[in-house]
Design an enzyme around this catalytic site. Structure first.
Site, PDB file in Angstrom:
ATOM      1  N   LYS A   1     -10.446   2.490   6.906  1.00  0.00           N
ATOM      2  CA  LYS A   1     -11.329   2.051   6.372  1.00  0.00           C
ATOM      3  C   LYS A   1     -10.793   0.290   6.073  1.00  0.00           C
ATOM      4  CE  LYS A   1     -12.547   0.568   2.010  1.00  0.00           C
ATOM      5  NZ  LYS A   1     -13.076  -0.678   2.567  1.00  0.00           N
TER       6      LYS A   1
ATOM      7  N   GLU B   1       0.682  -1.367  -1.172  1.00  0.00           N
ATOM      8  CA  GLU B   1       1.019  -2.688  -0.986  1.00  0.00           C
ATOM      9  C   GLU B   1       0.320  -3.523  -1.869  1.00  0.00           C
ATOM     10  OE1 GLU B   1       3.728  -3.495   0.539  1.00  0.00           O
ATOM     11  OE2 GLU B   1       4.459  -1.680   1.390  1.00  0.00           O
TER      12      GLU B   1
ATOM     13  N   CYS C   1      -0.073 -12.441   0.095  1.00  0.00           N
ATOM     14  CA  CYS C   1       0.397 -11.732  -0.955  1.00  0.00           C
ATOM     15  C   CYS C   1       1.822 -12.414  -1.375  1.00  0.00           C
ATOM     16  CB  CYS C   1       0.468 -10.110  -0.737  1.00  0.00           C
ATOM     17  SG  CYS C   1       1.013  -9.838   0.854  1.00  0.00           S
TER      18      CYS C   1
END
Ligand code: NAD
Length: 483
Positions: A180, A254, A288
């Site tokens: 997804k 993560e 990130c």
């Protein structure tokens, strides 16, 4: 700009199928604010069909039972197919989410191709079955068996990096997958599945159900899923972990970061500033692992801040398709507003924007642009120093002693990445060893696909890349043999 066509189908059980409803989600061009195209918003019933297909392919199909070498043979042509479409992926991702094209060519497209080859190479050498002598003279056969049906849920900021880092190791290990992608970037996920088509994967081994968070929730809560491999925000990761806990569904998470660049007193100001221009502002700050807290020694703060301010001043903000652009628009209106709200929060907390600040960059009439911003007079306890902003906003914090710098770097709920800037590499390595984060770089920041990547603390659970990334998709089984 890359032309994108609507997508109306899902990939389930080896076929392109109509979703149960016509619900769709538009993808809006961050540079023009115009709708590009739409993709389905898959319903729980679609997710159910996809998980059932993956479950059946796992429980009854050949894929999990093939020797790893045969799975690697099936997957090997993917590397060449991927190489052929690197430019297409770069342009597509730039159009979908506004990543500057020069960054996209390198990090959004060439990097996943490189990761793919690296993972296939590592898998070839991986100890999938080992024999260990026991203390009583027998032998234990230690096997790495596929963990099962994997739900891969991915974000928009580096969509192909994250998809390859999940789907490829899962397939190598013998798992079946339901993917997804993020609703902001569904189209590159479609292209990835098209690359997998025709490789000879059995039906049901890979399935694609685009949609928003509710599609993700339907997937995470489906009883047919054995493992959730998630990349995204810490908040969503927390919700997923709590949904998985009652059934002990395996998770790798993560999540977010607020990484510190520790500038030591022996660092060169200009070289450090040039390095941070990239390491802090890459992907328009939507990374990130961006180095968003810059810790500078108090007695040299002016030199470092001046050098950094000069670099941030000269960052080229512009159209994402322009090769000169270093910072493009943010992905969405919501993300732009979120970043602007942090600029107000910082000012209210007493920080000083010495470069940038609120308002549109010059010449940006449309699009979700914000000005690259450098905050000085920041206290590490401020919200702008503790919360992930996810935009081109960097805080400079000064420190007195090296011990203070280490303490400041570690005073964070996150623990994803970091860097140490110094003229003495060994000193840098020693400082890095005191930082509670999963990856660091000395005088740069960059991830290595042959080595583990992931977070301490609220930055996540588990690791991607390298042999450790393959092991996220296995269950270990030990079988004892008598002498
Ligand atoms: P997000 O958490 O909003 O969404 C990520 C994905 O999860 C999307 O596909 C979304 O539809 C889905 N989702 C959201 N809530 C869900 C739920 N409750 N259950 C199931 N699925 C759900 O994150 P985002 O805005 O797409 O991505 C940005 C975040 O991702 C940042 O926090 C960034 O730090 C993080 N990120 C981390 C890494 C890493 O490797 N640590 C890499 C890239 C991005």
């Amino acid at each position: 700009m890359e032309q994108i066509e609507d997508r109306c189908e899902l990939y389930v059980d080896g076929r392109w199928v109509e979703p149960v409803s016509s619900a769709s989600l538009p993808v809006v061009d961050p540079a023009t604010e115009m709708i590009l195209a739409a993709a389905p918003d898959a319903h729980a019933a679609d997710v159910d069909a996809a998980v059932r297909a993956a479950r059946s392919a796992f429980d009854n199909g050949d894929w999990p039972r093939l020797p790893v070498s045969e799975r690697l043979e099936v997957l090997a042509p993917l590397a060449e197919r991927y190489d052929d479409v690197i430019d297409e992926f770069a342009a597509l991702i730039t159009t979908e989410m506004g990543s500057p094209i020069t960054f996209s060519q390198m990090a959004q497209a060439a990097a996943p191709a490189h990761m793919l080859r690296t993972l296939l190479g590592i898998a070839d050498e991986h100890p999938w079955e080992e024999r260990r002598p026991t203390s009583f003279g027998g032998t234990t056969v230690v096997r790495r068996l596929p963990v099962g049906v994997v739900a891969a849920i991915t974000p928009w900021n580096v969509p192909q990096v994250v998809i390859v880092a999940k789907v490829v190791p899962a397939l190598i290990a013998g798992c079946t997958v339901v993917l997804k992608p993020a609703p902001e970037t569904p189209f590159d996920a479609y292209r990835f599945v098209e690359l997998l088509e025709g490789l000879g994967l059995p039906d049901g081994v890979v399935n694609l159900v685009p949609g928003g968070p509710d599609t993700g929730r339907a997937l995470v809560s489906h009883p047919g899923v054995d493992k959730v491999a998630f990349t995204g925000s810490t908040g969503a990761g927390r919700e997923i972990a709590s949904m998985c806990a009652p059934r002990f569904v395996r998770t790798s998470l993560e999540l977010g970061g607020k990484s510190a660049a520790i500038v030591l007193d022996d660092a060169d100001p200009v070289r450090t500033a040039v390095g941070l221009r990239f390491a802090s502002f890459l992907n328009s700050g939507q990374a990130c692992a961006a180095q968003t807290r810059v810790l500078v020694p108090r007695d040299r703060r002016t030199e470092f801040i001046d050098a950094l301010a000069a670099e941030v001043e000269s960052i080229v903000v512009g159209e994402p398709s322009d090769p000169a652009t270093e910072v493009g628009p943010l992905v969405s209106l919501r993300q732009r507003d979120r970043v602007l709200s942090y600029l107000s929060i910082g000012a209210a907390e007493g920080a000083r924007a010495i470069v940038g600040g609120p308002g549109r960059p010059d010449g940006a009439e449309r699009g979700w642009y914000v000005r690259p911003t450098l905050f000085d007079s920041v206290d590490n306890g401020m919200r702008i120093a503790q919360e992930e902003i996810f935009g081109p906003v960097v805080c400079v914090i000064d420190y007195e002693t090296l011990d203070d710098a280490v303490a400041l770097a570690n005073e964070s709920v996150f623990g994803l990445a970091g860097s140490v800037w110094t003229s003495d590499r060994d000193r840098g390595l020693a400082v890095a060893g005191r930082i509670r984060t999963g990856t660091l770089g000395i005088n740069h920041y960059g991830a290595d696909f042959a080595s583990p990547f992931g977070g301490f603390k609220a930055s996540g659970l588990g690791r991607e890349y390298g042999p450790e990334g393959l092991d996220e998709f296995v269950e270990f089984q030990s079988v004892g043999l008598l002498p």
